[in-house]
Design a protein around this motif. Structure first.
Motif, PDB file in Angstrom:
ATOM      1  N   VAL A  66     -12.261  34.773 -25.528  1.00 46.68           N
ATOM      2  CA  VAL A  66     -11.723  34.083 -24.354  1.00 46.68           C
ATOM      3  C   VAL A  66     -10.208  34.172 -24.336  1.00 46.68           C
ATOM      4  CG1 VAL A  66     -11.572  31.826 -25.510  1.00 46.68           C
ATOM      5  CG2 VAL A  66     -11.771  31.913 -23.019  1.00 46.68           C
ATOM      6  N   ALA A  67      -9.673  34.248 -23.120  1.00 49.43           N
ATOM      7  CA  ALA A  67      -8.242  34.039 -22.876  1.00 49.43           C
ATOM      8  C   ALA A  67      -8.130  33.139 -21.670  1.00 49.43           C
ATOM      9  CB  ALA A  67      -7.525  35.368 -22.627  1.00 49.43           C
ATOM     10  N   ALA A  73      -0.340  22.192 -25.580  1.00 48.93           N
ATOM     11  CA  ALA A  73      -0.213  21.246 -24.474  1.00 48.93           C
ATOM     12  C   ALA A  73      -0.835  21.861 -23.230  1.00 48.93           C
ATOM     13  CB  ALA A  73       1.255  20.910 -24.218  1.00 48.93           C
ATOM     14  N   ALA A  74      -1.179  21.034 -22.269  1.00 47.56           N
ATOM     15  CA  ALA A  74      -1.725  21.530 -21.011  1.00 47.56           C
ATOM     16  C   ALA A  74      -0.764  22.546 -20.406  1.00 47.56           C
ATOM     17  CB  ALA A  74      -1.964  20.367 -20.051  1.00 47.56           C
ATOM     18  N   GLY A  75      -1.315  23.659 -19.929  1.00 49.45           N
ATOM     19  CA  GLY A  75      -0.512  24.722 -19.345  1.00 49.45           C
ATOM     20  C   GLY A  75      -0.220  25.874 -20.282  1.00 49.45           C
ATOM     21  N   ASP A  76      -0.441  25.696 -21.574  1.00 53.53           N
ATOM     22  CA  ASP A  76      -0.201  26.784 -22.531  1.00 53.53           C
ATOM     23  C   ASP A  76      -1.197  27.922 -22.294  1.00 53.53           C
ATOM     24  OD1 ASP A  76       1.859  25.450 -23.756  1.00 53.53           O
ATOM     25  OD2 ASP A  76       0.682  24.782 -25.483  1.00 53.53           O
ATOM     26  N   GLU A  77      -0.719  29.150 -22.440  1.00 58.58           N
ATOM     27  CA  GLU A  77      -1.567  30.331 -22.333  1.00 58.58           C
ATOM     28  C   GLU A  77      -2.052  30.703 -23.730  1.00 58.58           C
ATOM     29  OE1 GLU A  77       0.621  33.361 -20.267  1.00 58.58           O
ATOM     30  OE2 GLU A  77       0.564  32.255 -18.370  1.00 58.58           O
ATOM     31  N   VAL A  78      -3.365  30.744 -23.908  1.00 54.23           N
ATOM     32  CA  VAL A  78      -3.933  30.902 -25.244  1.00 54.23           C
ATOM     33  C   VAL A  78      -5.084  31.904 -25.214  1.00 54.23           C
ATOM     34  CG1 VAL A  78      -3.304  28.558 -25.940  1.00 54.23           C
ATOM     35  CG2 VAL A  78      -5.542  28.979 -24.887  1.00 54.23           C
ATOM     36  N   TYR A  79      -5.559  32.242 -26.398  1.00 49.62           N
ATOM     37  CA  TYR A  79      -6.785  33.030 -26.516  1.00 49.62           C
ATOM     38  C   TYR A  79      -7.439  32.706 -27.843  1.00 49.62           C
ATOM     39  CZ  TYR A  79      -4.429  36.841 -29.284  1.00 49.62           C
ATOM     40  OH  TYR A  79      -3.762  37.598 -30.215  1.00 49.62           O
ATOM     41  N   ALA A  80      -8.703  33.148 -27.994  1.00 53.52           N
ATOM     42  CA  ALA A  80      -9.436  32.745 -29.192  1.00 53.52           C
ATOM     43  C   ALA A  80     -10.674  33.611 -29.394  1.00 53.52           C
ATOM     44  CB  ALA A  80      -9.866  31.276 -29.093  1.00 53.52           C
ATOM     45  N   TYR A  81     -11.074  33.709 -30.652  1.00 53.26           N
ATOM     46  CA  TYR A  81     -12.411  34.171 -31.018  1.00 53.26           C
ATOM     47  C   TYR A  81     -13.204  32.898 -31.272  1.00 53.26           C
ATOM     48  CZ  TYR A  81     -16.073  36.017 -34.142  1.00 53.26           C
ATOM     49  OH  TYR A  81     -17.267  36.317 -34.754  1.00 53.26           O
ATOM     50  N   GLY A  82     -14.067  32.551 -30.326  1.00 50.24           N
ATOM     51  CA  GLY A  82     -14.660  31.215 -30.316  1.00 50.24           C
ATOM     52  C   GLY A  82     -16.059  31.119 -30.874  1.00 50.24           C
ATOM     53  N   LYS A 116      -1.485  33.318 -26.454  1.00 45.19           N
ATOM     54  CA  LYS A 116      -1.761  34.624 -25.865  1.00 45.19           C
ATOM     55  C   LYS A 116      -0.544  35.545 -25.997  1.00 45.19           C
ATOM     56  CE  LYS A 116      -2.103  36.699 -21.268  1.00 45.19           C
ATOM     57  NZ  LYS A 116      -0.697  37.164 -21.271  1.00 45.19           N
ATOM     58  N   PRO A 117      -0.762  36.817 -26.333  1.00 45.24           N
ATOM     59  CA  PRO A 117       0.370  37.757 -26.359  1.00 45.24           C
ATOM     60  C   PRO A 117       0.975  37.901 -24.966  1.00 45.24           C
ATOM     61  CG  PRO A 117      -1.540  38.674 -27.503  1.00 45.24           C
ATOM     62  CD  PRO A 117      -2.015  37.449 -26.787  1.00 45.24           C
ATOM     63  N   ALA A 118       2.271  37.707 -24.870  1.00 44.86           N
ATOM     64  CA  ALA A 118       2.940  37.833 -23.570  1.00 44.86           C
ATOM     65  C   ALA A 118       2.878  39.266 -23.058  1.00 44.86           C
ATOM     66  CB  ALA A 118       4.389  37.372 -23.696  1.00 44.86           C
ATOM     67  N   ALA A 119       2.785  40.234 -23.960  1.00 48.37           N
ATOM     68  CA  ALA A 119       2.789  41.643 -23.576  1.00 48.37           C
ATOM     69  C   ALA A 119       1.468  42.107 -22.980  1.00 48.37           C
ATOM     70  CB  ALA A 119       3.130  42.506 -24.793  1.00 48.37           C
ATOM     71  N   LEU A 120       0.406  41.315 -23.106  1.00 50.77           N
ATOM     72  CA  LEU A 120      -0.909  41.721 -22.641  1.00 50.77           C
ATOM     73  C   LEU A 120      -1.314  40.963 -21.380  1.00 50.77           C
ATOM     74  CD1 LEU A 120      -2.978  41.924 -25.968  1.00 50.77           C
ATOM     75  CD2 LEU A 120      -1.598  43.704 -24.862  1.00 50.77           C
ATOM     76  N   SER A 121      -2.069  41.628 -20.523  1.00 49.53           N
ATOM     77  CA  SER A 121      -2.641  40.958 -19.356  1.00 49.53           C
ATOM     78  C   SER A 121      -3.733  39.998 -19.804  1.00 49.53           C
ATOM     79  CB  SER A 121      -3.239  42.007 -18.405  1.00 49.53           C
ATOM     80  OG  SER A 121      -4.384  42.617 -19.010  1.00 49.53           O
ATOM     81  N   TRP A 122      -4.193  39.171 -18.873  1.00 49.88           N
ATOM     82  CA  TRP A 122      -5.307  38.275 -19.203  1.00 49.88           C
ATOM     83  C   TRP A 122      -6.523  39.076 -19.661  1.00 49.88           C
ATOM     84  CZ3 TRP A 122      -4.491  33.556 -20.315  1.00 49.88           C
ATOM     85  CH2 TRP A 122      -3.550  32.785 -19.636  1.00 49.88           C
ATOM     86  N   GLU A 123      -6.798  40.174 -18.951  1.00 51.11           N
ATOM     87  CA  GLU A 123      -7.967  40.970 -19.284  1.00 51.11           C
ATOM     88  C   GLU A 123      -7.834  41.605 -20.670  1.00 51.11           C
ATOM     89  OE1 GLU A 123      -7.608  40.347 -15.001  1.00 51.11           O
ATOM     90  OE2 GLU A 123      -6.223  41.175 -16.470  1.00 51.11           O
ATOM     91  N   GLN A 124      -6.662  42.114 -20.984  1.00 50.78           N
ATOM     92  CA  GLN A 124      -6.451  42.694 -22.314  1.00 50.78           C
ATOM     93  C   GLN A 124      -6.576  41.636 -23.402  1.00 50.78           C
ATOM     94  OE1 GLN A 124      -2.575  44.466 -21.324  1.00 50.78           O
ATOM     95  NE2 GLN A 124      -3.404  46.455 -21.942  1.00 50.78           N
TER      96      GLN A 124
END
Length: 312
Positions: A71-72, A86-95, A119-127
């Protein structure tokens, strides 16, 4: 406040026919957890293997199941005692949980903060949505192999999701990489830094032509190649597999990656440094998860398959 959400679910084991969109209760938010609004969720072979019942002897399953482990997304809320985000943070995970039930193919998912990274700033949501499982599998495999600069690594299935990650991680460590793949993927694997070879009959001789003394390490990311691995491994070489537990009977390591936000943060740093990218083959809205599964089952994709939010 609406306590429901849309999700893809299945109420019994089976094939693509059991997967359907449904309205389900929204997840509760325990202490030490974050509620993530899903922007992208990577599709992995383990998703349809779990759905088929092949892992029933390994994992408890609570029906109806929401599949998905990658997920991202954006933090919607945090539970008590969760200062890391915090609310609003862009994150990702192996859940991945210890049991199967509330996965990531949904509008919302709640995960322990220990699984989550920024989440890596260099990557799109899909990546970013396609990175966690394959990236962490590749990273853990290379860690177990103790791959060092100047060594030669053979990767079986270099064109798969984990294979492309492993190539990039090995190159960053200064290793020489030989990777098996069908001919149509060779150009991309060269761009990533590997020396591609055709898989199939004659593989041992093709690898030996490139590495006459044998390879220092081998990463099996497909299964069914133990004999070939042992035939090209130099004396004292190391090997590991994500698909064949029998490697443990031949001095190898069997890899089952653990969710770990700190390990995922290592990949974030590499992506933001321009050393790691994710090839996305195609995206599908969540309601087309069955079509994404079908494409994955048929194989031959040139990158990750990723689900995006419901279209309606």
């Amino acid at each position: 406040m609406d306590r429901t959400m849309k999700a893809m679910t299945y109420a019994r084991y089976g094939g693509l026919e059991v997967l359907e969109a449904a309205t389900v209760p929204a997840p509760k938010l325990p202490p030490g957890s974050v509620l993530i609004r899903v922007k992208a969720a990577g599709v992995n072979p383990v998703d349809w293997k779990v759905m088929s019942g092949k892992l029933d002897g390994l994992l408890d399953v609570h029906f109806p199941v929401i599949p998905g482990w990658d997920v991202a997304g954006v933090v919607e809320a945090v539970g008590f005692d969760t200062p890391e985000f915090a609310a609003g943070d862009e994150v990702y995970a192996y859940g991945r949980r210890d049991s199967v039930g509330g996965g990531t193919f949904a509008e919302l998912v709640a995960l322990p903060v220990s699984m989550v990274a920024r989440k890596p700033a260099a990557l799109s949501w899909e990546q970013a949505g396609g990175l966690p499982l394959t990236g962490m599998v590749a990273q853990r495999t290379l860690d177990l192999l103790e791959l060092a600069s100047g060594q030669t690594l053979l990767i079986h299935n270099g064109s798969g999701g984990a294979g492309r990650m492993a190539i990039q991680l090995a190159v960053d460590r200064g290793a020489r990489v030989i990777a098996t793949a069908s001919g149509r993927h060779h150009a991309r694997l060269r761009e990533l830094g590997a020396e591609p070879v055709e898989y199939g009959p004659g593989l041992v001789s093709r690898v030996r032509r490139l590495a006459p003394q044998g390879v220092d390490a081998a990463a099996d990311l497909v299964g069914g190649v133990l004999a070939e691995t042992l035939a090209v491994l130099r004396g004292g070489g190391r090997h590991a597999s994500i698909a064949d537990p029998s490697v443990r009977d031949h001095g190898g390591s069997y890899v089952w990656v653990r969710p770990d936000g700190r390990e995922l943060a290592r990949l974030t740093a590499l992506a933001d440094a321009g050393k790691l990218t994710v090839d996305v083959e195609r995206t599908y809205p969540l309601e087309q998860a069955a079509e994404a599964f079908r494409a994955g089952m048929e194989g031959h994709t040139g990158g990750k398959l990723v689900l995006t939010p419901f279209s309606g």
